[in-house]
Write a protein that holds these residues in place. Structure first.
Motif: not given
Length: 167
Positions: A118-134
């Motif tokens: 029914k659900t998965s708690i996601a930590l928005a990995s694409p946002v983390f990855g983008y921010a870390m790269g920047e």
């Protein structure tokens, strides 16, 4: 709990051996133990914490508790538990399987809309990855960078997956 006639058999697939994750499972236990009619029938850390570990652990649990209503843990082990439930013919649409991490396979299960996942708690990995790269690029150029990031998790469900994918 109301969907199950006021009684629910819960499996917690924990990672208590990891000190920084233990509070997550303490909070889950506290919340579940406060609910009338909820019984935690298994509270165990699969070894290894993988889909295969979840599968083997759930097979063992089903030997003692063949009618499980809820399974909670990291997506990897919950996906393994789902595989074990299916192999035993014990998966039902009214079950609640929920994970943490927003893994692609979990998202695929949730998108089906009629299964137990029914659900998965996601930590928005694409946002983390983008921010870390920047921020890494900025740091290498001598620019100042934030000392911390606060990116809130989101509970992915069949109702909000389209927007999550679009974002």
């Amino acid at each position: 709990n109301t969907q199950l006639g006021g009684k629910a058999k819960v499996v917690l697939l924990t990672q208590d051996t990891m000190e920084f994750l233990a509070p997550r499972f303490t909070a889950m236990r506290d919340g579940l133990n406060a609910m009338p009619g909820v019984t935690i029938v298994a509270d165990i850390a699969p070894k290894p914490v993988t889909k295969e570990g979840g599968f083997v652990t759930m097979q063992t649990i089903l030997g003692a508790n063949p009618d499980v209503d809820v399974v909670l843990g990291a997506d990897a082990v919950v996906l393994g538990a789902l595989q074990a439930l299916r192999a035993a013919g014990k998966d039902r649409p009214d079950q609640f399987l929920g994970g943490i991490d927003g893994e692609l396979e979990a998202v695929v299960e949730i998108k089906k809309g009629n299964g137990p996942y029914k659900t998965s708690i996601a930590l928005a990995s694409p946002v983390f990855g983008y921010a870390m790269g920047e921020f890494a690029a900025d740091w290498l150029e001598g620019k100042s960078i934030p000392q911390a990031m606060d990116i809130l998790p989101i509970a992915l469900t069949s109702a909000n997956l389209a927007q999550y994918d679009a974002d």
